[in-house]
Write a protein that holds these residues in place. Structure first.
Motif, PDB file in Angstrom:
ATOM      1  N   ARG A  35      25.124  39.031  43.932  1.00 30.41           N
ATOM      2  CA  ARG A  35      25.378  40.571  43.564  1.00 30.41           C
ATOM      3  C   ARG A  35      26.882  40.762  44.098  1.00 30.41           C
ATOM      4  O   ARG A  35      27.604  41.392  43.302  1.00 30.41           O
ATOM      5  CB  ARG A  35      24.446  41.454  44.403  1.00 30.41           C
ATOM      6  N   LYS A  36      27.298  40.177  45.187  1.00 35.52           N
ATOM      7  CA  LYS A  36      28.502  40.491  45.687  1.00 35.52           C
ATOM      8  C   LYS A  36      29.553  39.904  44.735  1.00 35.52           C
ATOM      9  O   LYS A  36      30.611  40.464  44.529  1.00 35.52           O
ATOM     10  CB  LYS A  36      28.650  40.169  47.224  1.00 35.52           C
ATOM     11  N   LEU A  37      29.230  38.767  44.475  1.00 28.49           N
ATOM     12  CA  LEU A  37      30.253  37.963  43.568  1.00 28.49           C
ATOM     13  C   LEU A  37      30.320  38.633  42.258  1.00 28.49           C
ATOM     14  O   LEU A  37      31.357  38.817  41.787  1.00 28.49           O
ATOM     15  CB  LEU A  37      29.768  36.434  43.394  1.00 28.49           C
ATOM     16  N   ARG A  38      29.406  39.036  41.735  1.00 30.70           N
ATOM     17  CA  ARG A  38      29.238  39.657  40.445  1.00 30.70           C
ATOM     18  C   ARG A  38      30.134  41.104  40.417  1.00 30.70           C
ATOM     19  O   ARG A  38      30.898  41.524  39.880  1.00 30.70           O
ATOM     20  CB  ARG A  38      27.914  40.371  39.903  1.00 30.70           C
ATOM     21  N   GLU A  39      30.026  41.955  41.663  1.00 33.39           N
ATOM     22  CA  GLU A  39      30.560  43.231  41.983  1.00 33.39           C
ATOM     23  C   GLU A  39      32.222  42.806  42.144  1.00 33.39           C
ATOM     24  O   GLU A  39      33.209  43.650  41.634  1.00 33.39           O
ATOM     25  CB  GLU A  39      30.128  43.902  43.419  1.00 33.39           C
ATOM     26  N   LYS A  40      32.404  41.722  42.934  1.00 28.64           N
ATOM     27  CA  LYS A  40      33.902  41.527  42.871  1.00 28.64           C
ATOM     28  C   LYS A  40      34.496  41.032  41.833  1.00 28.64           C
ATOM     29  O   LYS A  40      35.631  41.444  41.248  1.00 28.64           O
ATOM     30  CB  LYS A  40      33.927  40.423  44.152  1.00 28.64           C
ATOM     31  N   LYS A  41      33.715  40.446  40.899  1.00 30.29           N
ATOM     32  CA  LYS A  41      34.043  40.035  39.501  1.00 30.29           C
ATOM     33  C   LYS A  41      34.516  41.129  38.660  1.00 30.29           C
ATOM     34  O   LYS A  41      35.577  41.341  38.094  1.00 30.29           O
ATOM     35  CB  LYS A  41      33.298  39.073  38.848  1.00 30.29           C
ATOM     36  N   ALA A  42      33.398  42.259  38.802  1.00 27.52           N
ATOM     37  CA  ALA A  42      33.607  43.457  37.944  1.00 27.52           C
ATOM     38  C   ALA A  42      34.763  44.106  38.288  1.00 27.52           C
ATOM     39  O   ALA A  42      35.618  44.845  37.581  1.00 27.52           O
ATOM     40  CB  ALA A  42      32.375  44.028  38.283  1.00 27.52           C
ATOM     41  N   HIS A  43      35.268  44.114  39.903  1.00 29.82           N
ATOM     42  CA  HIS A  43      36.212  44.958  40.368  1.00 29.82           C
ATOM     43  C   HIS A  43      37.426  44.446  40.014  1.00 29.82           C
ATOM     44  O   HIS A  43      38.387  45.110  39.515  1.00 29.82           O
ATOM     45  CB  HIS A  43      35.949  44.821  41.792  1.00 29.82           C
ATOM     46  N   ASP A  44      37.433  43.168  40.135  1.00 31.78           N
ATOM     47  CA  ASP A  44      38.728  42.365  39.707  1.00 31.78           C
ATOM     48  C   ASP A  44      39.057  42.299  38.037  1.00 31.78           C
ATOM     49  O   ASP A  44      40.280  42.715  37.623  1.00 31.78           O
ATOM     50  CB  ASP A  44      38.540  40.673  39.973  1.00 31.78           C
ATOM     51  N   GLU A  45      37.880  42.664  37.288  1.00 33.14           N
ATOM     52  CA  GLU A  45      38.176  42.708  36.059  1.00 33.14           C
ATOM     53  C   GLU A  45      38.585  44.252  35.626  1.00 33.14           C
ATOM     54  O   GLU A  45      39.595  44.296  34.863  1.00 33.14           O
ATOM     55  CB  GLU A  45      36.836  42.534  35.121  1.00 33.14           C
ATOM     56  N   LYS A  46      38.040  45.030  36.378  1.00 36.42           N
ATOM     57  CA  LYS A  46      38.581  46.252  36.385  1.00 36.42           C
ATOM     58  C   LYS A  46      39.951  46.748  36.597  1.00 36.42           C
ATOM     59  O   LYS A  46      40.813  47.231  35.912  1.00 36.42           O
ATOM     60  CB  LYS A  46      37.734  47.591  36.963  1.00 36.42           C
ATOM     61  N   LEU A  47      40.228  46.083  37.713  1.00 39.98           N
ATOM     62  CA  LEU A  47      41.643  46.102  38.082  1.00 39.98           C
ATOM     63  C   LEU A  47      42.661  45.377  36.936  1.00 39.98           C
ATOM     64  O   LEU A  47      43.806  45.848  36.795  1.00 39.98           O
ATOM     65  CB  LEU A  47      41.966  45.334  39.506  1.00 39.98           C
ATOM     66  N   LEU A  48      42.100  44.204  36.432  1.00 35.76           N
ATOM     67  CA  LEU A  48      43.037  43.568  35.420  1.00 35.76           C
ATOM     68  C   LEU A  48      43.154  44.391  34.044  1.00 35.76           C
ATOM     69  O   LEU A  48      44.230  44.370  33.466  1.00 35.76           O
ATOM     70  CB  LEU A  48      42.136  42.225  35.170  1.00 35.76           C
ATOM     71  N   GLN A  49      41.981  45.020  33.839  1.00 38.59           N
ATOM     72  CA  GLN A  49      42.179  46.051  32.687  1.00 38.59           C
ATOM     73  C   GLN A  49      43.119  47.034  32.777  1.00 38.59           C
ATOM     74  O   GLN A  49      43.934  47.525  32.099  1.00 38.59           O
ATOM     75  CB  GLN A  49      40.666  46.600  32.375  1.00 38.59           C
ATOM     76  N   LYS A  50      43.012  47.685  34.062  1.00 42.75           N
ATOM     77  CA  LYS A  50      43.880  48.721  34.406  1.00 42.75           C
ATOM     78  C   LYS A  50      45.522  48.197  34.287  1.00 42.75           C
ATOM     79  O   LYS A  50      46.220  49.010  33.887  1.00 42.75           O
ATOM     80  CB  LYS A  50      43.379  49.485  35.809  1.00 42.75           C
ATOM     81  N   GLU A  51      45.726  46.980  34.936  1.00 43.28           N
ATOM     82  CA  GLU A  51      47.040  46.539  35.040  1.00 43.28           C
ATOM     83  C   GLU A  51      47.379  46.390  33.484  1.00 43.28           C
ATOM     84  O   GLU A  51      48.543  46.707  33.245  1.00 43.28           O
ATOM     85  CB  GLU A  51      47.086  45.372  35.802  1.00 43.28           C
ATOM     86  N   GLN A  52      46.432  45.982  32.596  1.00 40.70           N
ATOM     87  CA  GLN A  52      46.935  45.592  31.216  1.00 40.70           C
ATOM     88  C   GLN A  52      47.305  46.764  30.452  1.00 40.70           C
ATOM     89  O   GLN A  52      48.196  46.757  29.632  1.00 40.70           O
ATOM     90  CB  GLN A  52      45.700  44.834  30.513  1.00 40.70           C
ATOM     91  N   GLU A  53      46.228  47.856  30.719  1.00 42.14           N
ATOM     92  CA  GLU A  53      46.477  49.128  30.319  1.00 42.14           C
ATOM     93  C   GLU A  53      48.050  49.689  30.436  1.00 42.14           C
ATOM     94  O   GLU A  53      48.641  50.138  29.727  1.00 42.14           O
ATOM     95  CB  GLU A  53      45.481  50.107  30.530  1.00 42.14           C
ATOM     96  N   ARG A  54      48.139  49.658  32.045  1.00 45.64           N
ATOM     97  CA  ARG A  54      49.317  50.139  32.208  1.00 45.64           C
ATOM     98  C   ARG A  54      50.347  49.190  31.645  1.00 45.64           C
ATOM     99  O   ARG A  54      51.691  50.182  31.355  1.00 45.64           O
ATOM    100  CB  ARG A  54      49.577  49.851  33.691  1.00 45.64           C
ATOM    101  N   MET A  55      50.747  47.954  31.635  1.00 49.61           N
ATOM    102  CA  MET A  55      51.455  47.229  31.127  1.00 49.61           C
ATOM    103  C   MET A  55      51.650  47.649  29.349  1.00 49.61           C
ATOM    104  O   MET A  55      52.770  47.744  28.992  1.00 49.61           O
ATOM    105  CB  MET A  55      51.276  45.747  31.091  1.00 49.61           C
ATOM    106  N   ARG A  56      50.572  47.944  28.804  1.00 45.19           N
ATOM    107  CA  ARG A  56      50.490  48.292  27.316  1.00 45.19           C
ATOM    108  C   ARG A  56      51.081  49.589  27.207  1.00 45.19           C
ATOM    109  O   ARG A  56      52.086  49.799  26.463  1.00 45.19           O
ATOM    110  CB  ARG A  56      49.079  48.398  26.568  1.00 45.19           C
ATOM    111  N   VAL A  57      50.892  50.394  28.080  1.00 39.84           N
ATOM    112  CA  VAL A  57      51.192  51.889  27.982  1.00 39.84           C
ATOM    113  C   VAL A  57      53.172  51.718  28.193  1.00 39.84           C
ATOM    114  O   VAL A  57      53.497  52.506  27.739  1.00 39.84           O
ATOM    115  CB  VAL A  57      50.882  52.862  29.102  1.00 39.84           C
ATOM    116  N   GLU A  58      53.204  51.071  29.335  1.00 39.21           N
ATOM    117  CA  GLU A  58      54.729  50.839  29.739  1.00 39.21           C
ATOM    118  C   GLU A  58      55.644  50.200  28.357  1.00 39.21           C
ATOM    119  O   GLU A  58      56.645  50.630  28.178  1.00 39.21           O
ATOM    120  CB  GLU A  58      55.055  50.041  30.923  1.00 39.21           C
ATOM    121  N   SER A  59      55.008  49.215  27.649  1.00 36.70           N
ATOM    122  CA  SER A  59      55.465  48.603  26.913  1.00 36.70           C
ATOM    123  C   SER A  59      55.636  49.416  25.700  1.00 36.70           C
ATOM    124  O   SER A  59      56.810  49.589  24.852  1.00 36.70           O
ATOM    125  CB  SER A  59      54.755  47.172  26.431  1.00 36.70           C
TER     126      SER A  59
END
Length: 238
Positions: A35-59
Motif C-alpha cells: 500500500r505504501k509503495l502504491r501511495e508513493k508511486k501515485a504521489h510520484d506520478e502526481k508530482l511528475l504530472q504537475k511538473e509536466q503540466e508546468r513545463m507544458r504551460v511554460e513552453s
C-alpha cells in the motif's frame, strides 16, 4: 589469567530471539508495504504530472511570447515599409507639383493660382445641388467646433430664406435679401468665409449693390427642397 582486567566481568547473555510473525501478520505487513509503495508511486506520478503540466504551460507561454514578438516585429516592419512608401509618394508628389509650377511659369510667365482657388473653381463647375451640399458641409466643418451656436443660428436663418422661396415662389419680398438687414448682417455675414454667401449663390441668389437677389423669376423648387434636407441633416448632427 587472574591478573587480566576483564576476567572478572560477567558474561553477556545472548539476545533473545525475535518472535516469529504469524502468517496473518506477515501478510498484513506485506499488504501495508505494498500500500505504501502504491501511495508513493501515485504521489510520484502526481508530482511528475504537475511538473509536466508546468513545463507544458511554460513552453506554451514561451511559444506565444515568441509568436507575439515575431508578429510585433512584422507589424513594425510593415509600418516602416508603409511610411517609406508614403514618404516616397509625398516626395514624388512634391516633385511633380514643383515641375508643374515651373512649367506654368514658363508658359504663362507668372505663378500658378493657389490650390484653394482651383478647388473653388472646381466646385463652381459642379451642379447646383452639389454646390449646395458642398457649402453647407464647409460651414459645418469650419464652425462646428469654434462657434456651434452661431452656426445653428446661421443655418436656421438660411433655412427660413430657402423655405420662404419654396413656399412663395412668386413673392418678390422673399427674392431680395438686404445686406443691411439686422438678421442678415448678424446671422449670415459673420459666416461669409465659411461659405454662407456661396450657399446663397448656389441656391439662386446673385449679389447686387446692397443686396442678394434671385436670378430666376421662379426659384428652383427642387433645389430648395434638397437644400432644406441638407440643412435639416446638419442641424440634427450639431
Amino acid at each position: 589469567h587472574a591478573e587480566d582486567a576483564d576476567i572478572a566481568l560477567p558474561m553477556r547473555k545472548p539476545a533473545a530471539p525475535k518472535p516469529k510473525m504469524s502468517q496473518e501478520e506477515a501478510q498484513a505487513k506485506a499488504a501495508e508495504l505494498q500500500r505504501k509503495l502504491r501511495e508513493k508511486k501515485a504521489h510520484d506520478e502526481k508530482l511528475l504530472q504537475k511538473e509536466q503540466e508546468r513545463m507544458r504551460v511554460e513552453s506554451t507561454k514561451m511559444m506565444v511570447e515568441a509568436s507575439e514578438k515575431l508578429k510585433d516585429e512584422e507589424r513594425k516592419r510593415e509600418v516602416e515599409r508603409m511610411q517609406r512608401e508614403k514618404d516616397e509618394t509625398e516626395r514624388q508628389r512634391k516633385e511633380l507639383k514643383e515641375q508643374l509650377r515651373l512649367d506654368y511659369i514658363e508658359r504663362f510667365g507668372k505663378e500658378p493660382p493657389a490650390e484653394e482657388e482651383d478647388a473653388e473653381k472646381a466646385v463652381k463647375e459642379k451642379s447646383s445641388k452639389d454646390q449646395v451640399a458642398h457649402y453647407l458641409s464647409k460651414l459645418k466643418k469650419t464652425y462646428k467646433d469654434t462657434d456651434k451656436e452661431g452656426l445653428k443660428t446661421c443655418l436656421t436663418t438660411l433655412r427660413i430664406y430657402v423655405k420662404n422661396l419654396q413656399d412663395n415662389p412668386q413673392d418678390l419680398k422673399f427674392k431680395i435679401l438686404k445686406l443691411d438687414n439686422k438678421a442678415f448682417s448678424t446671422r449670415i455675414m459673420p459666416f461669409e468665409e465659411g461659405g454662407a454667401l456661396d450657399f446663397l449663390q448656389a441656391i439662386g441668389f446673385e449679389r447686387k449693390e446692397g443686396s442678394f437677389e434671385q436670378r430666376k423669376s421662379v426659384p428652383d423648387g427642387w433645389l430648395c427642397g434638397n437644400a432644406l434636407k441638407f440643412i435639416d441633416l446638419i442641424l440634427s448632427q450639431l
